[in-house]
Scaffold this active site. Structure first.
Site, PDB file in Angstrom:
ATOM      1  N   ASN A 106       0.848  -1.195   0.000  1.00 45.47           N
ATOM      2  CA  ASN A 106       0.000   0.000   0.000  1.00 45.47           C
ATOM      3  C   ASN A 106       0.881   1.242   0.000  1.00 45.47           C
ATOM      4  OD1 ASN A 106      -2.336   1.623   0.336  1.00 45.47           O
ATOM      5  ND2 ASN A 106      -2.093   1.617   2.562  1.00 45.47           N
ATOM      6  N   HIS A 108       1.008   5.291   1.048  1.00 44.24           N
ATOM      7  CA  HIS A 108       0.305   6.163   1.989  1.00 44.24           C
ATOM      8  C   HIS A 108       0.976   7.537   2.004  1.00 44.24           C
ATOM      9  CE1 HIS A 108      -2.272   7.195   5.315  1.00 44.24           C
ATOM     10  NE2 HIS A 108      -1.229   7.684   5.951  1.00 44.24           N
ATOM     11  N   SER A 135       4.979   6.862   2.349  1.00 43.29           N
ATOM     12  CA  SER A 135       5.431   5.528   2.761  1.00 43.29           C
ATOM     13  C   SER A 135       4.860   4.464   1.840  1.00 43.29           C
ATOM     14  CB  SER A 135       4.949   5.203   4.189  1.00 43.29           C
ATOM     15  OG  SER A 135       5.341   6.196   5.110  1.00 43.29           O
ATOM     16  N   ASP A 144      -2.832   0.876   8.183  1.00 38.30           N
ATOM     17  CA  ASP A 144      -1.503   1.410   7.838  1.00 38.30           C
ATOM     18  C   ASP A 144      -0.448   1.062   8.886  1.00 38.30           C
ATOM     19  OD1 ASP A 144      -2.521   2.554   5.454  1.00 38.30           O
ATOM     20  OD2 ASP A 144      -3.273   4.266   6.586  1.00 38.30           O
TER      21      ASP A 144
END
Ligand code: GAR
Length: 196
Positions: A106, A108, A135, A144
């Site tokens: 992912n 972020h 990130s 997260d």
């Protein structure tokens, strides 16, 4: 060649830069499918690059688990080596995380663990932070909280709005994401042993 499926919810500007990178013959990964939880604007980028798309509309399912099961099924059609959440604004149910992690990453728009969640940029501004960041993480069952694969600081400037700050963070996110995918593809980064 590493095969990648990308999941989005929004404009897909980061997806577009990944599609451009993956078009280059010396990039060791290619995008095989792009999925979304809604009729996301960013699906148009995939269509332009002749990449198959699928939509699993979140609101058509009674539970997150049912939605996730259908999403998982759609992903399995493409058998990707890696699944990238690039602005997917939904939490994946634990079954889906278990099925794909650690090959599930992912991006972020904050320097995690600072400012997790759906409003990372807004929250950094509201906190009066002088710097935030971008990130790339492995997805786990938290919000997260997964192992960090790459991150970089971005300064908050006087007068920044959520929009101007996000616009400066996104190019950093894109660079980090493309670098992580390249390193996974070349074997330089082994996702079975992600750093914490
Ligand atoms: C990106 O900044 C991504 O990191 C963020 O959504 C944006 C999508 O932009 N994701 C999150 O905040 C997830 N918590 P895009 O649709 O223009 O690529």
């Amino acid at each position: 060649m590493l095969t990648v499926a990308v999941l989005i919810s929004g404009t897909g500007s980061n997806l577009r830069v990944l599609l451009e990178a993956a078009r280059s013959t010396d990039f060791p990964a290619r995008v095989v499918a792009v999925g979304a939880d809604r009729e996301a604007e960013g699906l148009a980028h995939a269509e332009e690059f002749a990449i198959p798309t699928f939509v699993v509309p979140y609101e058509r399912f009674d539970t997150r688990e049912q939605w996730g099961a259908e999403l998982d099924e759609q992903l399995r059609v493409w058998q990707p080596d890696l699944v990238v959440l690039s602005g997917l604004m939904r939490l994946l149910p634990p079954d889906v995380v278990a099925a794909w992690a650690p090959r599930l990453i992912n991006t972020h728009p904050a320097y995690l663990p600072e400012f997790p969640g759906a409003h990372g940029v807004r929250d950094a501004l509201a906190a009066g932070a002088s710097e935030t960041g971008a990130s790339v993480i492995v997805v786990d069952d938290g919000v997260d909280t997964g192992p960090i694969l790459a991150q970089e600081r971005v300064a908050v400037l006087p007068g920044d709005t959520e929009h101007t700050l996000h616009d400066r963070i996104k190019p950093v996110e894109r660079r980090l994401l493309i670098d992580v995918i390249r390193r996974v593809a070349t074997g330089e980064l082994d996702l079975s042993f992600p750093r914490t």
